[in-house]
Design a protein around this motif. Structure first.
Motif, PDB file in Angstrom:
ATOM      1  N   TYR A  37       6.567   4.626  -1.174  1.00 51.45           N
ATOM      2  CA  TYR A  37       5.617   4.464  -2.256  1.00 51.45           C
ATOM      3  C   TYR A  37       4.262   4.110  -1.655  1.00 51.45           C
ATOM      4  O   TYR A  37       4.176   3.656  -0.517  1.00 51.45           O
ATOM      5  CB  TYR A  37       6.057   3.345  -3.196  1.00 51.45           C
ATOM      6  N   ARG A  38       3.223   4.246  -2.475  1.00 55.35           N
ATOM      7  CA  ARG A  38       1.910   3.811  -2.029  1.00 55.35           C
ATOM      8  C   ARG A  38       1.128   3.261  -3.214  1.00 55.35           C
ATOM      9  O   ARG A  38       1.366   3.633  -4.362  1.00 55.35           O
ATOM     10  CB  ARG A  38       1.143   4.954  -1.371  1.00 55.35           C
ATOM     11  N   ARG A  39       0.219   2.381  -2.881  1.00 56.39           N
ATOM     12  CA  ARG A  39      -0.681   1.826  -3.878  1.00 56.39           C
ATOM     13  C   ARG A  39      -2.088   1.833  -3.309  1.00 56.39           C
ATOM     14  O   ARG A  39      -2.362   1.158  -2.309  1.00 56.39           O
ATOM     15  CB  ARG A  39      -0.282   0.419  -4.282  1.00 56.39           C
ATOM     16  N   ALA A  40      -2.923   2.611  -3.961  1.00 56.19           N
ATOM     17  CA  ALA A  40      -4.332   2.662  -3.581  1.00 56.19           C
ATOM     18  C   ALA A  40      -5.099   1.637  -4.404  1.00 56.19           C
ATOM     19  O   ALA A  40      -4.674   1.274  -5.502  1.00 56.19           O
ATOM     20  CB  ALA A  40      -4.883   4.061  -3.812  1.00 56.19           C
ATOM     21  N   PRO A  41      -6.236   1.171  -3.900  1.00 58.13           N
ATOM     22  CA  PRO A  41      -7.023   0.185  -4.649  1.00 58.13           C
ATOM     23  C   PRO A  41      -7.359   0.684  -6.052  1.00 58.13           C
ATOM     24  O   PRO A  41      -7.831   1.806  -6.221  1.00 58.13           O
ATOM     25  CB  PRO A  41      -8.295   0.036  -3.802  1.00 58.13           C
ATOM     26  N   GLY A  42      -7.078  -0.150  -7.043  1.00 60.68           N
ATOM     27  CA  GLY A  42      -7.405   0.200  -8.415  1.00 60.68           C
ATOM     28  C   GLY A  42      -6.478   1.196  -9.061  1.00 60.68           C
ATOM     29  O   GLY A  42      -6.726   1.636 -10.185  1.00 60.68           O
ATOM     30  N   LYS A  43      -5.410   1.566  -8.375  1.00 58.75           N
ATOM     31  CA  LYS A  43      -4.476   2.554  -8.919  1.00 58.75           C
ATOM     32  C   LYS A  43      -3.070   1.972  -9.019  1.00 58.75           C
ATOM     33  O   LYS A  43      -2.742   0.993  -8.362  1.00 58.75           O
ATOM     34  CB  LYS A  43      -4.455   3.811  -8.056  1.00 58.75           C
ATOM     35  N   ALA A  96      -4.089   4.159   1.301  1.00 63.72           N
ATOM     36  CA  ALA A  96      -3.318   3.258   0.443  1.00 63.72           C
ATOM     37  C   ALA A  96      -2.478   2.344   1.323  1.00 63.72           C
ATOM     38  O   ALA A  96      -2.375   2.557   2.543  1.00 63.72           O
ATOM     39  CB  ALA A  96      -2.410   4.043  -0.491  1.00 63.72           C
ATOM     40  N   VAL A  97      -1.879   1.359   0.688  1.00 63.52           N
ATOM     41  CA  VAL A  97      -0.820   0.602   1.344  1.00 63.52           C
ATOM     42  C   VAL A  97       0.492   1.307   1.028  1.00 63.52           C
ATOM     43  O   VAL A  97       0.787   1.588  -0.139  1.00 63.52           O
ATOM     44  CB  VAL A  97      -0.771  -0.857   0.862  1.00 63.52           C
ATOM     45  N   TYR A  98       1.253   1.603   2.064  1.00 62.51           N
ATOM     46  CA  TYR A  98       2.509   2.330   1.916  1.00 62.51           C
ATOM     47  C   TYR A  98       3.683   1.362   2.061  1.00 62.51           C
ATOM     48  O   TYR A  98       3.713   0.538   2.986  1.00 62.51           O
ATOM     49  CB  TYR A  98       2.605   3.438   2.956  1.00 62.51           C
ATOM     50  N   TYR A  99       4.629   1.511   1.163  1.00 59.52           N
ATOM     51  CA  TYR A  99       5.801   0.648   1.134  1.00 59.52           C
ATOM     52  C   TYR A  99       7.068   1.491   1.186  1.00 59.52           C
ATOM     53  O   TYR A  99       7.125   2.571   0.590  1.00 59.52           O
ATOM     54  CB  TYR A  99       5.847  -0.166  -0.163  1.00 59.52           C
ATOM     55  N   CYS A 100       8.090   0.988   1.852  1.00 53.92           N
ATOM     56  CA  CYS A 100       9.392   1.622   1.736  1.00 53.92           C
ATOM     57  C   CYS A 100      10.256   0.777   0.801  1.00 53.92           C
ATOM     58  O   CYS A 100      10.080  -0.440   0.687  1.00 53.92           O
ATOM     59  CB  CYS A 100      10.059   1.813   3.096  1.00 53.92           C
ATOM     60  N   SER A 101      11.162   1.466   0.148  1.00 53.42           N
ATOM     61  CA  SER A 101      12.037   0.840  -0.831  1.00 53.42           C
ATOM     62  C   SER A 101      13.460   1.319  -0.629  1.00 53.42           C
ATOM     63  O   SER A 101      13.683   2.473  -0.261  1.00 53.42           O
ATOM     64  CB  SER A 101      11.561   1.190  -2.243  1.00 53.42           C
TER      65      SER A 101
END
Length: 121
Positions: A37-43, A96-101
């Motif tokens: 997954y990823r989370r970009a600023p403001g998204k 973005a910041v990328y995360y594994c799940s």
């Protein structure tokens, strides 16, 4: 409990490549679903890629967000409890910041701490 540790993020130029790794430890049972997954600023958080493992060494059923199809490749090594996200032809919008799940039957969703990917000139 499952612990996940991501690595491999960093700075890349547009068109460049990075390879993220996610190492799992603890109760790694199959079948499982593993995702990046990823989370970009403001998204909002976005699922980038996912794969399913039904046995050892069977890992399959990869799926991708439309935004990364043809550029990103998810893979895994059940013997090493390690999963990868190969990112090619990177674009600034991949920043973005990328995360594994990780999730197995009856378990909660486990998350890593995240790794920053920045795509810029």
């Amino acid at each position: 409990q499952v612990q996940l540790v991501e690595s491999g993020g960093g700075l890349a130029e547009p068109g460049g490549s990075l390879r993220l790794s996610c190492v799992g430890s603890g109760n790694i049972f199959r079948p499982y679903v593993m995702g990046w997954y990823r989370r970009a600023p403001g998204k909002q958080r976005e699922r980038v890629a996912q794969l399913v493992s039904i046995g050892n060494p069977d890992i399959g059923n990869p799926s991708y967000a439309d935004s990364v199809k043809g550029r990103f490749t998810i893979s895994g090594d059940n013997d090493k409890n390690t999963w990868y996200l190969q990112m090619d032809n990177l674009k600034p919008e991949d920043t973005a910041v990328y995360y594994c799940s990780f999730k197995t039957s009856g378990s909660p969703d486990y998350w890593g701490q995240g790794t920053q990917v920045t795509v810029s000139e």
